[in-house]
Scaffold this motif. Sequence first.
Motif, PDB file in Angstrom:
ATOM      1  N   GLY A  76       0.777  -1.041   0.049  1.00 22.76           N
ATOM      2  CA  GLY A  76      -0.009   0.047   0.045  1.00 22.76           C
ATOM      3  C   GLY A  76       0.729   1.377   0.021  1.00 22.76           C
ATOM      4  O   GLY A  76       0.377   2.327   0.371  1.00 22.76           O
ATOM      5  N   ALA A  77       2.017   1.164  -0.540  1.00 28.46           N
ATOM      6  CA  ALA A  77       2.829   2.402  -0.570  1.00 28.46           C
ATOM      7  C   ALA A  77       2.628   3.158  -1.966  1.00 28.46           C
ATOM      8  O   ALA A  77       2.524   2.446  -3.033  1.00 28.46           O
ATOM      9  CB  ALA A  77       4.470   2.147  -0.269  1.00 28.46           C
ATOM     10  N   GLU A  78       2.821   4.599  -1.944  1.00 26.00           N
ATOM     11  CA  GLU A  78       2.782   5.145  -3.194  1.00 26.00           C
ATOM     12  C   GLU A  78       4.120   4.918  -3.825  1.00 26.00           C
ATOM     13  O   GLU A  78       5.129   4.858  -3.165  1.00 26.00           O
ATOM     14  CB  GLU A  78       2.564   6.610  -2.789  1.00 26.00           C
ATOM     15  N   CYS A  79       4.272   4.751  -5.101  1.00 26.29           N
ATOM     16  CA  CYS A  79       5.505   4.322  -5.789  1.00 26.29           C
ATOM     17  C   CYS A  79       5.572   5.330  -7.078  1.00 26.29           C
ATOM     18  O   CYS A  79       4.898   5.561  -7.772  1.00 26.29           O
ATOM     19  CB  CYS A  79       5.482   2.757  -6.053  1.00 26.29           C
ATOM     20  N   GLU A  80       6.913   5.752  -7.177  1.00 26.03           N
ATOM     21  CA  GLU A  80       7.302   6.492  -8.351  1.00 26.03           C
ATOM     22  C   GLU A  80       8.556   5.868  -9.045  1.00 26.03           C
ATOM     23  O   GLU A  80       9.275   5.356  -8.171  1.00 26.03           O
ATOM     24  CB  GLU A  80       7.501   7.920  -8.094  1.00 26.03           C
ATOM     25  N   VAL A  81       8.560   5.739 -10.136  1.00 29.05           N
ATOM     26  CA  VAL A  81       9.852   4.949 -10.759  1.00 29.05           C
ATOM     27  C   VAL A  81      10.340   5.967 -11.862  1.00 29.05           C
ATOM     28  O   VAL A  81       9.500   6.802 -12.468  1.00 29.05           O
ATOM     29  CB  VAL A  81       9.329   3.871 -11.450  1.00 29.05           C
ATOM     30  N   SER A  82      11.662   5.828 -12.246  1.00 32.65           N
ATOM     31  CA  SER A  82      12.331   6.779 -13.268  1.00 32.65           C
ATOM     32  C   SER A  82      12.613   5.843 -14.454  1.00 32.65           C
ATOM     33  O   SER A  82      13.424   5.050 -14.453  1.00 32.65           O
ATOM     34  CB  SER A  82      13.464   7.447 -12.689  1.00 32.65           C
ATOM     35  N   LEU A  83      11.777   5.958 -15.416  1.00 32.11           N
ATOM     36  CA  LEU A  83      12.214   5.149 -16.618  1.00 32.11           C
ATOM     37  C   LEU A  83      13.305   5.472 -17.460  1.00 32.11           C
ATOM     38  O   LEU A  83      13.918   6.693 -17.435  1.00 32.11           O
ATOM     39  CB  LEU A  83      11.007   5.217 -17.617  1.00 32.11           C
ATOM     40  N   GLU A  84      13.879   4.416 -18.286  1.00 31.17           N
ATOM     41  CA  GLU A  84      15.286   4.810 -18.736  1.00 31.17           C
ATOM     42  C   GLU A  84      15.085   4.461 -20.296  1.00 31.17           C
ATOM     43  O   GLU A  84      16.012   3.866 -20.881  1.00 31.17           O
ATOM     44  CB  GLU A  84      16.320   3.888 -18.139  1.00 31.17           C
ATOM     45  N   ASN A  85      13.903   4.555 -20.720  1.00 33.47           N
ATOM     46  CA  ASN A  85      13.856   4.759 -22.319  1.00 33.47           C
ATOM     47  C   ASN A  85      14.800   5.514 -22.992  1.00 33.47           C
ATOM     48  O   ASN A  85      15.172   6.520 -22.600  1.00 33.47           O
ATOM     49  CB  ASN A  85      12.323   5.095 -22.685  1.00 33.47           C
ATOM     50  N   MET A  86      15.012   4.922 -24.239  1.00 29.98           N
ATOM     51  CA  MET A  86      15.952   5.670 -25.282  1.00 29.98           C
ATOM     52  C   MET A  86      15.366   7.290 -25.213  1.00 29.98           C
ATOM     53  O   MET A  86      14.412   7.467 -26.095  1.00 29.98           O
ATOM     54  CB  MET A  86      16.327   5.104 -26.484  1.00 29.98           C
ATOM     55  N   MET A  87      16.156   8.269 -25.007  1.00 33.60           N
ATOM     56  CA  MET A  87      15.854   9.674 -25.019  1.00 33.60           C
ATOM     57  C   MET A  87      16.894  10.273 -26.048  1.00 33.60           C
ATOM     58  O   MET A  87      17.709  10.749 -25.618  1.00 33.60           O
ATOM     59  CB  MET A  87      15.627  10.329 -23.810  1.00 33.60           C
ATOM     60  N   ALA A  88      16.558  10.265 -27.098  1.00 31.14           N
ATOM     61  CA  ALA A  88      17.598  10.887 -28.231  1.00 31.14           C
ATOM     62  C   ALA A  88      17.549  12.612 -28.300  1.00 31.14           C
ATOM     63  O   ALA A  88      18.841  12.863 -28.206  1.00 31.14           O
ATOM     64  CB  ALA A  88      17.433  10.391 -29.606  1.00 31.14           C
ATOM     65  N   CYS A  89      16.518  13.069 -28.148  1.00 30.59           N
ATOM     66  CA  CYS A  89      16.450  14.612 -28.155  1.00 30.59           C
ATOM     67  C   CYS A  89      16.156  15.138 -26.753  1.00 30.59           C
ATOM     68  O   CYS A  89      16.756  16.281 -26.462  1.00 30.59           O
ATOM     69  CB  CYS A  89      15.177  15.227 -29.058  1.00 30.59           C
ATOM     70  N   GLY A  90      15.395  14.533 -25.921  1.00 25.42           N
ATOM     71  CA  GLY A  90      15.101  15.204 -24.824  1.00 25.42           C
ATOM     72  C   GLY A  90      14.067  16.122 -24.651  1.00 25.42           C
ATOM     73  O   GLY A  90      13.699  16.794 -23.532  1.00 25.42           O
TER      74      GLY A  90
END
Length: 258
Positions: free
Chosen positions: A210-224
């Motif tokens: 029951g915890a709030e959860c945030e994740v940081s995705l590492e998809n390919m980001m060519a331009c940002g």
Amino acid sequence: MKKHIIDFEIVENRPIHSLYSLLVMRPVNTTLPSVILPGQFVEVAVENSPGTFLRRPISVNNVDRENNTLWLLIRRAGKGTAAMMEKRPGEKLNLVMPLGNGFTMPESTQSALLVGGGVGVAPMLYFGHEMKRRGLTPEFLLGARSKADLLQLDEFEKIGPVHISTDDGSAGEPGIVTTNSVLSSHWDRIYCCGPLPMMKAVAREARRIGAECEVSLENMMACGLGACLCCVEPTVKGNVCVCTEGPVFNINQLTWQD
């Protein structure tokens, strides 16, 4: 949030593993942007590197306002990052920053566990520093293949309690981070960055307790900047660009299944 294009001078290139280096950099003739959120990233131009045409997305590892320096933890993954790791003090890199969104700061009464695996530990260091600056005490769960592969352990220990999982059991608890006993404790908020299977497993555990959860995705980001569409991720509201709508997402925004 305003974006900046800034030339940085390398102050220190600190090898911390055969595959990793810490670049400590100072902006040339200026100061760091006044707002840099934990979880945001930069796009680095790699010049004089044949075959490297696009900028490389790198998480903000730390912001040292006192010394006006930015830390980037670089993992050797290809020609671009290899060229960055070979930079010497005095050489320069051009950055577009800060990009994306950041983690949600917990309330003063909330417990928080920051989970990082591999180079995914990078944004957790700055986040931990910012939490401590606000009078909060984060705890960390760091995962690696072995004791020798743990990154910046001494820096994390300056901030708060550190729990460790190693695949070979050479440090902390044996196994992957998602089997670490600390995850069975009560947490109001869990934050995670690392390999996708790890993040999905942490998300399942967060839902279970029951915890709030945030994740940081590492998809390919060519331009940002959301122009190239390399980093599109399906969400409950449709496809979005991770570089502009993320990289940090609440797991309830994602289409991950339990």
